[in-house]
Design a protein around this motif. Structure first.
Motif, PDB file in Angstrom:
ATOM      1  N   PRO A  93      41.750  35.649  51.077  1.00  0.00           N
ATOM      2  CA  PRO A  93      41.968  34.249  50.706  1.00  0.00           C
ATOM      3  C   PRO A  93      43.316  33.689  51.158  1.00  0.00           C
ATOM      4  CG  PRO A  93      40.937  35.407  48.885  1.00  0.00           C
ATOM      5  CD  PRO A  93      41.307  36.449  49.915  1.00  0.00           C
ATOM      6  N   SER A  94      44.319  34.551  51.309  1.00  0.00           N
ATOM      7  CA  SER A  94      45.639  34.094  51.753  1.00  0.00           C
ATOM      8  C   SER A  94      45.867  34.330  53.246  1.00  0.00           C
ATOM      9  CB  SER A  94      46.738  34.814  50.957  1.00  0.00           C
ATOM     10  OG  SER A  94      46.686  34.464  49.596  1.00  0.00           O
ATOM     11  N   LEU A  95      45.108  35.248  53.834  1.00  0.00           N
ATOM     12  CA  LEU A  95      45.300  35.590  55.248  1.00  0.00           C
ATOM     13  C   LEU A  95      44.557  34.652  56.189  1.00  0.00           C
ATOM     14  CD1 LEU A  95      45.015  39.484  55.017  1.00  0.00           C
ATOM     15  CD2 LEU A  95      47.074  38.195  55.582  1.00  0.00           C
ATOM     16  N   THR A 132      30.203  46.628  48.105  1.00  0.00           N
ATOM     17  CA  THR A 132      31.501  47.237  47.805  1.00  0.00           C
ATOM     18  C   THR A 132      32.576  46.309  48.359  1.00  0.00           C
ATOM     19  OG1 THR A 132      30.650  49.507  47.851  1.00  0.00           O
ATOM     20  CG2 THR A 132      33.002  49.216  48.248  1.00  0.00           C
ATOM     21  N   ALA A 133      33.387  45.768  47.471  1.00  0.00           N
ATOM     22  CA  ALA A 133      34.402  44.786  47.870  1.00  0.00           C
ATOM     23  C   ALA A 133      35.720  45.143  47.211  1.00  0.00           C
ATOM     24  CB  ALA A 133      33.979  43.374  47.455  1.00  0.00           C
ATOM     25  N   GLY A 134      36.775  45.109  47.991  1.00  0.00           N
ATOM     26  CA  GLY A 134      38.065  45.500  47.440  1.00  0.00           C
ATOM     27  C   GLY A 134      39.170  44.533  47.776  1.00  0.00           C
ATOM     28  N   MET A 135      40.343  45.087  48.011  1.00  0.00           N
ATOM     29  CA  MET A 135      41.536  44.275  48.236  1.00  0.00           C
ATOM     30  C   MET A 135      41.350  43.243  49.336  1.00  0.00           C
ATOM     31  SD  MET A 135      44.822  46.797  47.900  1.00  0.00           S
ATOM     32  CE  MET A 135      45.987  45.481  48.270  1.00  0.00           C
ATOM     33  N   SER A 136      40.847  43.677  50.493  1.00  0.00           N
ATOM     34  CA  SER A 136      40.712  42.745  51.615  1.00  0.00           C
ATOM     35  C   SER A 136      39.786  41.597  51.270  1.00  0.00           C
ATOM     36  CB  SER A 136      40.197  43.486  52.854  1.00  0.00           C
ATOM     37  OG  SER A 136      41.141  44.424  53.315  1.00  0.00           O
ATOM     38  N   ARG A 188      44.896  39.000  43.643  1.00  0.00           N
ATOM     39  CA  ARG A 188      44.934  37.910  44.620  1.00  0.00           C
ATOM     40  C   ARG A 188      46.250  37.139  44.505  1.00  0.00           C
ATOM     41  NH1 ARG A 188      41.701  32.765  42.987  1.00  0.00           N
ATOM     42  NH2 ARG A 188      43.434  32.885  41.503  1.00  0.00           N
ATOM     43  N   ASP A 189      46.658  36.851  43.276  1.00  0.00           N
ATOM     44  CA  ASP A 189      47.897  36.100  43.071  1.00  0.00           C
ATOM     45  C   ASP A 189      49.114  36.928  43.497  1.00  0.00           C
ATOM     46  OD1 ASP A 189      46.298  34.104  42.062  1.00  0.00           O
ATOM     47  OD2 ASP A 189      46.759  34.534  39.953  1.00  0.00           O
ATOM     48  N   ARG A 190      49.119  38.209  43.153  1.00  0.00           N
ATOM     49  CA  ARG A 190      50.273  39.068  43.467  1.00  0.00           C
ATOM     50  C   ARG A 190      50.438  39.228  44.980  1.00  0.00           C
ATOM     51  NH1 ARG A 190      51.901  45.131  43.139  1.00  0.00           N
ATOM     52  NH2 ARG A 190      49.726  45.714  43.288  1.00  0.00           N
ATOM     53  N   TRP A 191      49.348  39.583  45.673  1.00  0.00           N
ATOM     54  CA  TRP A 191      49.457  39.821  47.106  1.00  0.00           C
ATOM     55  C   TRP A 191      49.566  38.511  47.883  1.00  0.00           C
ATOM     56  CZ3 TRP A 191      51.086  44.243  48.612  1.00  0.00           C
ATOM     57  CH2 TRP A 191      50.795  45.394  47.860  1.00  0.00           C
TER      58      TRP A 191
END
Length: 326
Positions: A105-107, A95-99, A311-314
């Motif tokens: 990838p940006s954090l 189960t994989a989501g926003m994080s 990913r691009d938006r956040w």
């Protein structure tokens, strides 16, 4: 047509048939033993509950036991690494989501996995709506009050579930839409954060609707608005941001399902169809809605596109705000 040409044509046809057979054979034989489904959070949370509800139905559809295993740690990185390193045979899911897919990838500068190279997207799972809540002890009763508070230049603050969490970034995106400023007060979990908002220690929070709803109904939290295109069926009297007079924001946490990269496409599609069927089951829909979660479900390609766009938006928000989890 010469004999050599005919032989080449027959060989090409045979190779094509063999390739078609090898592609379909894994899906026809799969699964022949239990499947592991990793959850990157501790037992009892929303993502864990959603996974267990859906996994039971998926197991029945595929004719095999699906064993849910919790692998919390390091902002889902522990589970993501384990999944990326697993055999690409369809017997390890996560189960994989926003994080996992859109934020990490940006954090993190040195993230030990690439979500779009080391993982295969299978299907979206659930949406986890967010609601902006205020303390009843505060003067914040409407969106206009909130906007004035966050524009006032005073020491505005809000409760956050840590740097880079979906709730933290949803609030930062909200502030970015109108140039507001506020200090994030970090908490280790939703319950203590909501408790401090309810008691007036912190005036505001972007919170999981599922966790906040009982406190809203009990009058211990004041619901201001939901950052969504339309109102939530669970809080039908609470306006959207646009209806409340703010920028029409859309921000919600979400979860999906992934497998190791190079998992055969027929197997990925077979799992995806089983997940979508589960999420269309009236029983599963009812159980998820009671937990404050919205069933999703998609094809692997649609999930890939959605996760990449998120990913691009956040990522743009994270870079603009200079946010880092390192």
């Amino acid at each position: 047509m010469t004999t050599s040409t005919i032989r080449r044509a027959l060989l090409a046809a045979a190779l094509s048939a063999a390739a078609a057979f090898s592609a379909s054979a894994p899906a026809a034989e799969y699964p022949d033993h239990p499947i592991r489904w990793l959850v990157p959070f501790s037992p009892g949370g929303g993502s864990d509950l959603a996974t267990r509800i859906v996994a039971k139905h998926v197991g029945a559809t595929l004719g095999q036991t699906v064993v849910v295993e919790n692998r919390p740690g390091a902002a889902t990185i522990v589970a993501a690494q384990e999944t990326a390193r697993a055999a690409p045979d369809g017997y390890t899911l996560m189960t994989a989501g926003m994080s996992t897919l859109a934020l990490n990838p940006s954090l993190y500068k040195n993230l030990p996995y690439d979500p779009f190279r080391n993982l295969s997207m299978v299907s979206t799972l659930v949406n986890l709506p967010i609601v902006l809540v205020a303390s009843p002890a505060s003067d914040l009763t409407t969106m206009t009050d909130v906007l004035m508070y966050l524009r006032s230049g005073k020491q505005a603050s809000y409760a956050s579930l840590g740097v880079g969490s979906p709730h933290h970034l949803a609030m930062e995106l909200f502030l970015q839409t109108f140039g507001g400023q506020a200090t994030a007060i970090p908490y280790k979990g939703t319950p203590p954060a909501l408790q401090d908002v309810a008691s007036g220690v912190v005036p505001l929070m972007m919170a999981d609707l599922a966790a906040a709803r009982p406190l809203i109904q009990a009058g211990k939290l004041r619901a201001i608005a939901v950052p969504a295109v339309q109102r939530s069926a669970l809080l039908p009297d609470v306006p959207t941001f646009g209806e409340a007079g703010a920028y029409p924001l859309e921000a919600a946490a979400w979860q999906g399902v992934v497998a190791p990269a190079r998992t055969p496409k027929p197997i990925v599609e077979k799992i995806s169809r089983a997940i979508v069927a589960a999420l269309q089951s009236p029983e599963v829909v009812k159980q998820l809605m009671l937990q404050g979660m919205e069933p999703a479900g998609s094809t692997p390609d649609a999930f890939f596109t959605y996760a990449r766009d998120e990913r691009d938006r956040w990522g743009a928000v994270i870079r603009h705000k200079g946010i880092s989890a390192d």
